[in-house]
Design an enzyme around this catalytic site. Structure first.
Site, PDB file in Angstrom:
ATOM      1  N   ASP A 616       0.528  -1.380   0.659  1.00 38.49           N
ATOM      2  CA  ASP A 616      -0.374   0.071   0.296  1.00 38.49           C
ATOM      3  C   ASP A 616       0.511   1.146  -0.025  1.00 38.49           C
ATOM      4  OD1 ASP A 616      -2.636  -1.038  -0.041  1.00 38.49           O
ATOM      5  OD2 ASP A 616      -2.262  -1.459   2.126  1.00 38.49           O
ATOM      6  N   LYS A 643      -5.650  -1.915  -7.528  1.00 37.06           N
ATOM      7  CA  LYS A 643      -5.814  -1.040  -6.190  1.00 37.06           C
ATOM      8  C   LYS A 643      -7.155  -0.216  -6.066  1.00 37.06           C
ATOM      9  CE  LYS A 643      -3.122  -3.471  -3.771  1.00 37.06           C
ATOM     10  NZ  LYS A 643      -3.653  -4.271  -2.812  1.00 37.06           N
TER      11      LYS A 643
END
Ligand code: S3P
Length: 737
Positions: A616, A643
């Site tokens: 992330d 994502k």
């Protein structure tokens, strides 16, 4: 849009009069003719220059009008229709402003046999407690919603003309089916008016002298303000929208009966359940109204203007870990007993999970300053939600819930926002099906997902095709409901919060190398959870302090689970000055304070084994790379493309716009460090992209304009305040869309 030389407005009250003024201001509608039963209203409108001609007899003008707007009370619509019908040209466009649509449609059908193709029904959601031409305002419709309810028979040109008419007056036009419009208005407008009228009348009757009102405070005033509305208009609305109002009232009576029973029996849990659900819905509504929710309901966009800042300094604490917050609600809800959570992330993503469990009958108190109390219902205690579970932007909510829902005995639909609706769900649907679940996805394996209840699940051995903690967690959570053993084997280590937290709730997880195994049929026992700060949020400040010369910051109480520390490892390889202080363990997770001082970074080849451990954090690592000397190479990161946005492409677009050289490949990117120029970038629905470019401004030559940043609220509420407090220079710009 049809060319309009003459517009006829029938009914010159607040609504018709304001429309006349707005059309004049927009120079639309050609010659404006106003008709009203009341000659003095016409005279006034003429005197004020709102209309060009006026008459008490609409019929004189119908044949000339290219556009006719029926702006009379709903109860008078049919009479007016019958008066104009003999003169109406087939090509004239007709619309109305009535607040119930089924009755207007029925009146039109009685008048013409069927709705004329050029008669498009509409309803402006605007008004005021005042009435008449004198109260008309040119901006009454500015930034207000107008609901247009086209019928299948309507011509495209007529729909387009009516839509553009309202847009020219500054309104936001929404389209709805007629029946849906009436239901929505009955529930959100008509029912509250009915209740306010009824409550005040009931109290006033009980106390002949109205004496009781002397003691009434703010609560009474807030609840009953609308009981002072126009009685005749409301009588007409309840006649016109009778069926939908009665249906809404029926639901309300059932709700009151449930609450009454809870009060009679002093059933504390039932009352808490009703009140906490209502409070959270009302709080959510307030956030929507003041535009702090990430979905811009009022058509307001939030942008950042990020100007070069100074050195960062001080101690700061970023919000709670998102992954752990999601899981604390899920396992707390399914546990037996009461779970207390502290440090919970009050971001839109984890709140979506919280709301989903409330929707399935779990009583959850809070969140209040990170504290949440979950009254667990046990693994079999969830109840069917009234509608689809809306999970906003949150992939974690959807994928983990899919696993849990597969084990329930009711059907559930999982939906999300535009960004989540593009994300792949087949990766969880496939293993769930292998376990015996019935899972439907939409086109291309995307949300919405429907999961059928009542299936007997059996344990599987699942070799995961990709390194994904969400897939692993989904399968293990379904495994709690499956017969026998469920094992996941991951191709590379991914975050293991699910395994750790299951153990914390007393549910055994056997772990060996890359595999994790649960046996179905156990139980979870409530526990207390202290959620550490999110390393993914801390990462923005790690990079910020590294690249802003002279910085020295300490980020407190950050979760340092070994499956999450890739960002620290990568930044250290790049030369960052990061040290860990006060290392300790909190609730089964390692935690420390992270001190970061600025350093000259250098480009590196990012080791592939670090990719899942920093998955992330790559958007902000790319900013570090842009400020480093030499080239940084990333490979083996194809997961970044699915994502919240395609993070490789979106970051590359932004970096190029800021003058940084980069080359995109399928599974990665090469970034050559350089000088960040000022420029404009877009978040593309992705919170981490928005925050990464905010960090970039610390080293840019001038301002970076970052478009569409409301999504930051999904994971990092308070980001701007915290960043500015530490030395960054961010300004929030709200723009009416
Ligand atoms: C998460 C897993 C990761 C991560 C996401 C949170 C989790 O997703 O990107 O933000 O809480 O399990 P993947 O499982 O798709 O890698």
């Amino acid at each position: 849009m049809k060319q309009i030389k003459t517009t006829l407005i029938i009914g010159l009250g607040l609504i018709g009069g304001s429309l006349a003024k707005a059309l004049k201001a927009a120079q639309l509608g050609g010659t404006l003719i106003g008709c009203d039963r009341d000659q003095s209203e016409i005279d006034l409108a003429l005197k004020l220059g709102m209309i060009d001609q006026g008459s008490v007899m609409a019929t004189d003008w119908v044949a000339q009008a290219d556009l006719i707007i029926l702006s009379v009370p709903v109860i008078a619509m049919e009479t007016v229709m019958q008066q104009i019908a003999p003169y109406l040209r087939a090509d004239s466009i007709v619309t109305d402003v009535g607040s119930s649509k089924g009755s207007v449609l029925a009146a039109a059908e009685r008048t013409w046999g069927q709705l004329p193709v050029n008669f498009v029904l509409g309803h402006p959601i605007a008004g005021s407690e005042k009435s008449g031409v004198m109260a008309a305002k040119v901006d009454l419709y500015q930034r207000h919603k107008v609901i247009v309810t086209p019928a299948p028979c309507n011509s495209a040109l007529a729909i387009q003309t009516v839509t553009q008419l309202w847009e020219a007056c500054g309104a936001e036009v929404l389209t709805m089916e007629i029946a849906r419009h009436d239901e929505v208005l009955a529930a959100t407008s008509h029912l509250p008016h009915l209740l306010a009228f009824s409550l005040v009348d009931t109290l006033a009757r009980q106390d002949e002298n109205l004496e009781i009102f002397r003691y009434a405070a703010g609560g009474f005033r807030d609840f009953t303000r609308i009981a002072a509305s126009d009685p005749v208009m409301w009588r007409d609305i309840f006649i016109a929208n009778r069926d939908a109002v009665l249906q809404a009232l029926g639901h309300f009576e059932e709700g009151v009966a449930r609450l009454r029973a809870a009060v009679e029996q002093s059933d504390s849990d039932a009352m808490l359940g009703i009140f906490t659900r209502a409070k959270s819905a009302r709080d959510h509504f307030s956030r929507i109204l003041d535009n702090s929710a990430y979905i811009p309901m009022q058509n307001t966009l939030i942008h950042y203007r990020a100007a070069p800042g100074k050195a960062l300094s001080g101690r700061l604490r970023v919000p709670g870990d998102k992954s752990i917050s999601h899981r604390s609600i899920m396992l707390g809800s399914l546990a037996e007993g009461v779970t207390h959570i502290t440090g919970f992330l009050e971001g839109e993503d984890s709140l979506a999970t919280l709301q989903a469990f409330r929707d399935m009958g779990v009583v959850i108190e809070g969140p209040h300053q990170g504290e949440v109390t979950v009254h667990g219902v046990g693994l079999k205690g969830l109840t069917k939600p009234a509608g689809a579970l809306y999970l906003g932007n949150s992939g974690t909510s959807m994928r983990l819930l899919a696993g849990l829902m597969a084990g329930q005995n009711f059907d559930v639909e999982l939906t999300g926002d535009a960004s989540l609706s593009k994300r792949p769900m087949e990766r969880v649907a496939a293993p769930l099906r292998a376990m015996g679940a019935v899972v439907e996805t939409s086109e291309g394996g995307r949300p919405p997902m429907i999961i059928r209840g009542g299936q007997a699940l059996k344990g599987i051995h699942y070799d995961m095709p990709m390194a994904s903690a969400q897939v692993k967690s989904c399968v293990l959570l379904a495994g709690l409901y499956a017969q026998g053993e469920t094992t996941t084997v991951e191709p590379a280590p991914t975050r293991d919060h699910t395994e750790r937290m299951l153990t914390g709730f007393g549910y055994p997880v056997a772990r060996e190398g890359a595999s994790a195994t649960v046996i179905g049929g156990g139980k979870l026992t409530a526990t207390d959870i202290d959620v550490p700060s999110d390393i993914s949020s801390a990462a923005f400040f790690m990079v910020a302090a590294s690249i802003a010369e002279g910085s020295d910051i300490t980020i407190e109480h950050v979760g340092l689970n070994p499956t999450r520390v890739g960002v620290i490892n990568i930044l250290r390889l790049m030369g960052a000055d990061i040290s860990l202080e006060n290392e300790r363990e909190v609730g089964g997770e390692p935690v420390a304070d992270i001190r970061v001082r600025s350093a000259q970074l250098k480009g590196i080849d990012i080791p592939e084994d670090q990719v899942p451990l920093a998955i992330d954090e790559f958007p902000v690592i790319f900013i570090a790379a842009a400020c480093a000397q030499g080239v940084t190479r990333l490979r083996g990161a194809e997961e970044l493309r699915v994502k919240e946005s395609d993070r490789i492409q979106v970051m590359a677009d932004g970096l190029l716009a800021l003058g940084i050289e980069c080359t995109v490949v399928d599974d990665g990117i090469d970034i050559t460090g350089g000088t960040l120029q000022s420029g404009a970038v877009h978040s593309r629905d992705d919170h981490r992209i928005a925050m990464s470019f905010a960090v970039a401004s610390l080293r840019s030559q001038g301002e970076i304009f970052i478009e569409d940043c409301a999504n930051v609220a999904t994971s990092f509420p308070g980001f701007v305040e915290l960043a500015n407090g530490a030395g960054m220079n961010l300004k929030v710009e709200k723009v009416e869309g």
